[in-house]
Design an enzyme around this catalytic site. Structure first.
Site, mmCIF file in Angstrom:
data_model
loop_
_atom_site.group_PDB
_atom_site.id
_atom_site.type_symbol
_atom_site.label_atom_id
_atom_site.label_comp_id
_atom_site.label_asym_id
_atom_site.label_seq_id
_atom_site.Cartn_x
_atom_site.Cartn_y
_atom_site.Cartn_z
ATOM 1 N N ARG A 60 56.584 8.899 26.236
ATOM 2 C CA ARG A 60 56.900 7.605 26.826
ATOM 3 C C ARG A 60 57.062 7.840 28.328
ATOM 4 O O ARG A 60 57.364 8.952 28.766
ATOM 5 C CB ARG A 60 58.183 7.035 26.240
ATOM 6 N N LYS A 85 64.774 6.996 22.362
ATOM 7 C CA LYS A 85 64.708 6.060 21.233
ATOM 8 C C LYS A 85 64.910 6.768 19.896
ATOM 9 O O LYS A 85 64.134 6.596 18.947
ATOM 10 C CB LYS A 85 63.375 5.296 21.252
ATOM 11 N N HIS A 148 51.332 3.066 27.936
ATOM 12 C CA HIS A 148 51.749 3.435 26.578
ATOM 13 C C HIS A 148 50.542 3.670 25.671
ATOM 14 O O HIS A 148 50.668 4.308 24.623
ATOM 15 C CB HIS A 148 52.645 2.347 25.994
ATOM 16 N N ARG A 151 49.953 7.298 24.797
ATOM 17 C CA ARG A 151 50.755 7.816 23.681
ATOM 18 C C ARG A 151 50.096 7.447 22.352
ATOM 19 O O ARG A 151 49.999 8.272 21.447
ATOM 20 C CB ARG A 151 52.169 7.246 23.759
ATOM 21 N N HIS A 174 58.963 11.855 15.915
ATOM 22 C CA HIS A 174 59.412 10.793 15.021
ATOM 23 C C HIS A 174 60.336 11.351 13.944
ATOM 24 O O HIS A 174 59.996 12.333 13.283
ATOM 25 C CB HIS A 174 58.216 10.123 14.329
ATOM 26 N N TYR A 183 49.471 4.233 12.392
ATOM 27 C CA TYR A 183 48.251 4.685 13.067
ATOM 28 C C TYR A 183 47.142 5.049 12.089
ATOM 29 O O TYR A 183 45.967 5.052 12.456
ATOM 30 C CB TYR A 183 48.559 5.910 13.943
#
Length: 208
Positions: A60, A85, A148, A151, A174, A183
């Site tokens: 990010r 995040k 973004h 990413r 993640h 994705y």
């Protein structure tokens, strides 16, 4: 019986939520061809190193601004990434081509403290990086993509390269693999190609 069926419907629907997501919700990413065009218009050693790290490590913008000189070990080829995040921060191997770009940048870097990416007024800010992204995308003839999108791009490209969803989730930091599975919908063409090869593979038993 009617009541039992009514109770089961929500759980059955939720189990297929991912598959039913509308196409518009899929992340917008840059293709390999668009990535090549983008880097062709970036001549600044700093910006080439910056955007390469954002792309290759799925950073990010805020995560890129947190990188310091101590985050990068060019001798042992390691990079320490602080994920935001609620992501998982970790040390990753530093790809050799990224190390080469960083060395080129550090030779001309303006000394402005311990932050890795700096400008005339100190560390690069989020808005500055976003502005650079917009300018380079315009030069490369790329429309409708934000910073973004880089990413998003590395996720799709890793999946297209045959990496499993678990690896990709770890690469992005993640905690929940559900955040990565969205994705997988984008790589339908790859799955079709693999299935076509398997259909003809001698190790797969065909029932006549």
């Amino acid at each position: 019986m009617t009541q039992l069926k009514a109770q089961r419907k929500p759980s059955r629907k939720s189990s297929h939520t991912l598959a039913l997501l509308p196409r518009a919700t899929l992340p917008r990413y840059l293709t390999q061809e668009e990535m090549t065009r983008l880097f062709k218009v970036i001549s600044s050693p700093r910006d080439r190193a910056l955007f390469a790290l954002i792309y290759h490590y799925g950073l990010r913008v805020e995560e890129a601004t947190l990188l310091t000189l101590e985050s990068v070990d060019l001798k042992n080829l390691h990079i320490r990434i602080q994920r935001l995040k609620n992501g998982v921060s970790s040390q990753k191997p530093l790809w050799r081509h990224n190390a080469k770009l960083l060395r080129s940048y550090l030779r001309v870097r303006q000394d402005a403290g311990h932050w890795l990416f700096t400008g005339r007024q100190g560390a690069l800010k989020k808005r500055q990086i976003q502005t650079l992204s917009t300018e380079y995308a315009k030069k490369a003839g790329i429309k409708g993509r934000s910073i973004h999108s880089l990413r998003h791009a590395i996720v799709v490209h890793l999946l297209e390269a045959g990496q499993g969803i678990e690896y990709v989730a770890d690469h992005l930091g993640h905690k929940n693999i559900q955040n990565t599975q969205i994705y997988a919908q984008i790589t339908t063409s790859l799955r079709q190609e693999v299935f076509a090869k398997l259909e003809r593979h001698p190790k797969i038993v065909r029932v006549a």
